[in-house]
Design a protein around this motif. Structure first.
Motif, PDB file in Angstrom:
ATOM      1  N   LEU A   1       0.290  -6.848  -4.647  1.00  0.00           N
ATOM      2  CA  LEU A   1       0.547  -5.416  -4.816  1.00  0.00           C
ATOM      3  C   LEU A   1      -0.550  -4.544  -4.229  1.00  0.00           C
ATOM      4  CD1 LEU A   1       1.752  -5.596  -8.529  1.00  0.00           C
ATOM      5  CD2 LEU A   1       3.195  -5.265  -6.524  1.00  0.00           C
ATOM      6  N   THR A   2      -1.799  -5.016  -4.284  1.00  0.00           N
ATOM      7  CA  THR A   2      -2.909  -4.248  -3.719  1.00  0.00           C
ATOM      8  C   THR A   2      -3.976  -5.223  -3.236  1.00  0.00           C
ATOM      9  OG1 THR A   2      -4.657  -2.626  -4.142  1.00  0.00           O
ATOM     10  CG2 THR A   2      -4.019  -3.975  -6.004  1.00  0.00           C
ATOM     11  N   ASP A   3      -4.702  -4.811  -2.194  1.00  0.00           N
ATOM     12  CA  ASP A   3      -5.831  -5.644  -1.765  1.00  0.00           C
ATOM     13  C   ASP A   3      -7.148  -4.975  -2.156  1.00  0.00           C
ATOM     14  OD1 ASP A   3      -5.757  -3.568  -0.029  1.00  0.00           O
ATOM     15  OD2 ASP A   3      -5.405  -4.776   1.784  1.00  0.00           O
ATOM     16  N   ARG A   4      -7.090  -4.009  -3.084  1.00  0.00           N
ATOM     17  CA  ARG A   4      -8.307  -3.305  -3.489  1.00  0.00           C
ATOM     18  C   ARG A   4      -8.901  -3.865  -4.775  1.00  0.00           C
ATOM     19  NH1 ARG A   4      -7.861   2.880  -1.687  1.00  0.00           N
ATOM     20  NH2 ARG A   4     -10.039   2.702  -2.247  1.00  0.00           N
TER      21      ARG A   4
ATOM     22  N   TYR B   1       7.274  -1.241 -15.952  1.00  0.00           N
ATOM     23  CA  TYR B   1       8.485  -0.412 -15.837  1.00  0.00           C
ATOM     24  C   TYR B   1       8.752   0.018 -14.389  1.00  0.00           C
ATOM     25  CZ  TYR B   1       7.853  -0.239 -20.846  1.00  0.00           C
ATOM     26  OH  TYR B   1       7.696  -0.601 -22.158  1.00  0.00           O
ATOM     27  N   PHE B   2       7.821  -0.284 -13.468  1.00  0.00           N
ATOM     28  CA  PHE B   2       7.920   0.202 -12.088  1.00  0.00           C
ATOM     29  C   PHE B   2       8.380  -0.900 -11.134  1.00  0.00           C
ATOM     30  CE2 PHE B   2       4.013   3.143 -13.077  1.00  0.00           C
ATOM     31  CZ  PHE B   2       4.793   3.913 -13.930  1.00  0.00           C
ATOM     32  N   ASP B   3       8.875  -0.488  -9.953  1.00  0.00           N
ATOM     33  CA  ASP B   3       9.198  -1.495  -8.934  1.00  0.00           C
ATOM     34  C   ASP B   3       7.916  -1.835  -8.142  1.00  0.00           C
ATOM     35  OD1 ASP B   3       8.833   0.637  -7.231  1.00  0.00           O
ATOM     36  OD2 ASP B   3      10.935   0.803  -6.633  1.00  0.00           O
ATOM     37  N   PRO B   4       7.918  -2.923  -7.354  1.00  0.00           N
ATOM     38  CA  PRO B   4       6.679  -3.340  -6.690  1.00  0.00           C
ATOM     39  C   PRO B   4       6.036  -2.250  -5.819  1.00  0.00           C
ATOM     40  CG  PRO B   4       8.232  -5.146  -6.681  1.00  0.00           C
ATOM     41  CD  PRO B   4       8.979  -3.962  -7.231  1.00  0.00           C
ATOM     42  N   PRO B   5       6.802  -1.482  -4.998  1.00  0.00           N
ATOM     43  CA  PRO B   5       6.107  -0.456  -4.211  1.00  0.00           C
ATOM     44  C   PRO B   5       5.399   0.585  -5.095  1.00  0.00           C
ATOM     45  CG  PRO B   5       8.340  -0.814  -3.364  1.00  0.00           C
ATOM     46  CD  PRO B   5       8.234  -1.575  -4.648  1.00  0.00           C
ATOM     47  N   THR B   6       6.014   0.948  -6.209  1.00  0.00           N
ATOM     48  CA  THR B   6       5.379   1.936  -7.107  1.00  0.00           C
ATOM     49  C   THR B   6       4.155   1.321  -7.791  1.00  0.00           C
ATOM     50  OG1 THR B   6       7.581   2.834  -7.500  1.00  0.00           O
ATOM     51  CG2 THR B   6       5.835   3.615  -8.950  1.00  0.00           C
TER      52      THR B   6
ATOM     53  N   GLY C   1       2.230  -0.939  -6.544  1.00  0.00           N
ATOM     54  CA  GLY C   1       1.184  -0.987  -5.513  1.00  0.00           C
ATOM     55  C   GLY C   1       0.556   0.383  -5.307  1.00  0.00           C
ATOM     56  N   ARG C   2       1.407   1.389  -5.245  1.00  0.00           N
ATOM     57  CA  ARG C   2       0.913   2.759  -5.029  1.00  0.00           C
ATOM     58  C   ARG C   2       0.007   3.193  -6.179  1.00  0.00           C
ATOM     59  NH1 ARG C   2       5.126   7.841  -5.387  1.00  0.00           N
ATOM     60  NH2 ARG C   2       3.583   9.372  -6.018  1.00  0.00           N
ATOM     61  N   VAL C   3       0.425   2.922  -7.421  1.00  0.00           N
ATOM     62  CA  VAL C   3      -0.370   3.329  -8.589  1.00  0.00           C
ATOM     63  C   VAL C   3      -1.686   2.537  -8.627  1.00  0.00           C
ATOM     64  CG1 VAL C   3      -0.434   3.286 -11.129  1.00  0.00           C
ATOM     65  CG2 VAL C   3       1.605   4.130  -9.942  1.00  0.00           C
ATOM     66  N   LEU C   4      -1.610   1.232  -8.377  1.00  0.00           N
ATOM     67  CA  LEU C   4      -2.837   0.419  -8.412  1.00  0.00           C
ATOM     68  C   LEU C   4      -3.829   0.885  -7.354  1.00  0.00           C
ATOM     69  CD1 LEU C   4      -1.329  -3.134  -9.035  1.00  0.00           C
ATOM     70  CD2 LEU C   4      -2.933  -1.925 -10.539  1.00  0.00           C
TER      71      LEU C   4
ATOM     72  N   LEU D   1       1.138   9.199 -13.570  1.00  0.00           N
ATOM     73  CA  LEU D   1       0.439   8.187 -12.758  1.00  0.00           C
ATOM     74  C   LEU D   1       0.784   8.322 -11.276  1.00  0.00           C
ATOM     75  CD1 LEU D   1       0.779   4.981 -14.951  1.00  0.00           C
ATOM     76  CD2 LEU D   1      -1.352   6.069 -14.241  1.00  0.00           C
ATOM     77  N   LEU D   2       1.910   8.962 -10.982  1.00  0.00           N
ATOM     78  CA  LEU D   2       2.319   9.094  -9.575  1.00  0.00           C
ATOM     79  C   LEU D   2       1.631  10.270  -8.893  1.00  0.00           C
ATOM     80  CD1 LEU D   2       6.209   8.592  -9.906  1.00  0.00           C
ATOM     81  CD2 LEU D   2       4.410   6.869  -9.718  1.00  0.00           C
ATOM     82  N   SER D   3       0.842  11.048  -9.643  1.00  0.00           N
ATOM     83  CA  SER D   3       0.231  12.231  -9.010  1.00  0.00           C
ATOM     84  C   SER D   3      -1.091  11.872  -8.333  1.00  0.00           C
ATOM     85  CB  SER D   3       0.096  13.363 -10.028  1.00  0.00           C
ATOM     86  OG  SER D   3      -0.638  12.911 -11.124  1.00  0.00           O
ATOM     87  N   ASP D   4      -1.690  12.885  -7.711  1.00  0.00           N
ATOM     88  CA  ASP D   4      -2.940  12.684  -6.968  1.00  0.00           C
ATOM     89  C   ASP D   4      -4.107  12.735  -7.961  1.00  0.00           C
ATOM     90  OD1 ASP D   4      -5.142  12.876  -5.332  1.00  0.00           O
ATOM     91  OD2 ASP D   4      -4.263  14.358  -3.984  1.00  0.00           O
ATOM     92  N   HIS D   5      -4.882  11.664  -8.039  1.00  0.00           N
ATOM     93  CA  HIS D   5      -5.930  11.598  -9.062  1.00  0.00           C
ATOM     94  C   HIS D   5      -7.319  11.890  -8.502  1.00  0.00           C
ATOM     95  CE1 HIS D   5      -2.793   9.809 -11.398  1.00  0.00           C
ATOM     96  NE2 HIS D   5      -2.754   8.716 -10.674  1.00  0.00           N
ATOM     97  N   ARG D   6      -7.395  12.267  -7.216  1.00  0.00           N
ATOM     98  CA  ARG D   6      -8.722  12.327  -6.594  1.00  0.00           C
ATOM     99  C   ARG D   6      -9.671  13.313  -7.255  1.00  0.00           C
ATOM    100  NH1 ARG D   6      -6.729  12.560  -0.516  1.00  0.00           N
ATOM    101  NH2 ARG D   6      -5.205  13.825  -1.623  1.00  0.00           N
ATOM    102  N   MET D   7      -9.114  14.393  -7.826  1.00  0.00           N
ATOM    103  CA  MET D   7      -9.999  15.388  -8.439  1.00  0.00           C
ATOM    104  C   MET D   7     -10.593  14.917  -9.777  1.00  0.00           C
ATOM    105  SD  MET D   7      -6.845  15.768  -9.484  1.00  0.00           S
ATOM    106  CE  MET D   7      -6.013  16.683  -8.189  1.00  0.00           C
ATOM    107  N   LEU D   8     -10.167  13.775 -10.245  1.00  0.00           N
ATOM    108  CA  LEU D   8     -10.666  13.293 -11.544  1.00  0.00           C
ATOM    109  C   LEU D   8     -12.053  12.665 -11.436  1.00  0.00           C
ATOM    110  CD1 LEU D   8      -7.470  11.587 -13.068  1.00  0.00           C
ATOM    111  CD2 LEU D   8      -8.327  13.906 -13.453  1.00  0.00           C
ATOM    112  N   GLY D   9     -12.477  12.335 -10.220  1.00  0.00           N
ATOM    113  CA  GLY D   9     -13.782  11.703 -10.045  1.00  0.00           C
ATOM    114  C   GLY D   9     -13.740  10.215 -10.368  1.00  0.00           C
TER     115      GLY D   9
END
Ligand SMILES: C[S@@+](CC[C@H](N)C(=O)[O-])C[C@H]1O[C@@H](n2cnc3c(N)ncnc32)[C@H](O)[C@@H]1O
Length: 271
Positions: A247-250, A213-218, A220-223, A192-200
């Motif tokens: 965690l995210t505004d998206r 299992y993650f801390d808040p910054p992680t 947020g990054r995953v979301l 989940l921490l990798s770059d997913h952009r090529m997945l479409g």
């Protein structure tokens, strides 16, 4: 084990997976890592921590990380998200061009129960043109998901009998998903921490019972990364103990729907 050894294993696991191990989890390290200690003939966890400092210990680092994932899953887990899915898919397809291939991502799919549950819902709805993409960090669970074979215990957890009979074939003491379900699903190892952009783009994303299992910054990054792959009118399902708040505004919560989040909820001012 000493505090330094614990801290260095915890740091390695966090860097590789996002999973946070607090000192009260030392017992878990002991139970989950003992088979690795035996196989590698390492005396104890401090010895393992030392061995992991070697940058060439890549496969050992991977095995340790995977052993510390929790792979608990069940069919139609928590029920409600799948009720929502049944309602949203026909609406979603009505808003898309004819022949649109519905794309669903089961991120952190574990042994595949979530992905196969989605496949059964879509099959019941008569949706044939769909791809359910299941991904997980752990190689073992991805292999099991791909195989589509479940024990008696696993099929008894959450899978209604009539669905079991319709969508699974008994092979001795185990149950194999029928080819129709397997053809709708595809499984891949993916962090989940990798770059997913090529997945479409995905119409629907399930990311349940992993952010805990993650801390808040992680989190947020995953979301944010998952939201970036979601269609503007798509939906994302999180686990019952998870939220996007702070965690995210998206993404925003869909009103009246527990665990369902969407970019559109923000535009509608519903969040
Ligand atoms: C408790 S299971 C949840 C399975 C399923 N989503 C469900 O709700 O039933 C959590 C899964 O997250 C996976 N996981 C943990 N960290 C991950 C990461 N960084 N990338 C991908 N998968 C991860 C674990 O391997 C595990 O299979």
């Amino acid at each position: 084990m000493n505090a330094e050894g614990f801290a260095s294993i915890a740091a390695l696991v966090k860097a590789r997976s996002g999973i946070v191990l607090t000192p009260d989890k030392e017992y878990m390290l002991e139970t989950r890592l003992t088979p690795i200690l035996k196989a590698e003939k390492i005396a104890d966890l401090d010895g393992l921590a030392l061995r992991l400092r070697d940058p060439r210990a890549e496969s050992l680092a991977r095995a340790v990380t995977e052993a510390l994932t929790t792979n608990e899953s069940s069919f139609f887990r928590d029920g409600k998200p799948f009720d929502h899915l049944r309602r949203i898919v026909p609406k979603m397809l009505a808003a898309r061009p004819a022949g649109h291939k519905l794309r669903v991502w089961s991120a952190a799919c574990s042994t595949g129960q979530e992905a196969y549950s989605v496949a059964m819902v879509l099959s019941e709805l008569g949706v044939r043109h769909a791809e359910i993409f299941g991904t997980d960090l752990s190689r073992d669970v991805v292999e099991r998901a791909r195989e589509g074979v479940f024990t008696q215990f696993e099929v008894q957890r959450g899978l209604p009998v009539q669905m079991m009979v319709k969508y699974f074939r008994q092979e001795a003491a185990r149950w194999r998903a029928v080819p129709e379900l397997r053809a709708m699903t595809r499984f891949e190892e993916r962090n989940l921490l990798s770059d997913h952009r090529m997945l479409g783009r995905f119409d629907i994303v399930f990311c349940r019972n992993v952010l805990i299992y993650f801390d808040p910054p992680t989190k947020g990054r995953v979301l944010n990364a998952l939201a970036a792959q979601l269609a503007g009118d798509g939906v994302m399902y999180l686990g019952g103990a998870e939220t996007v708040l702070g965690l995210t505004d998206r993404l925003g919560a869909l009103p009246g729907e527990r665990g369902v989040y969407a970019p559109a909820a923000l535009r509608a001012g519903a969040a």
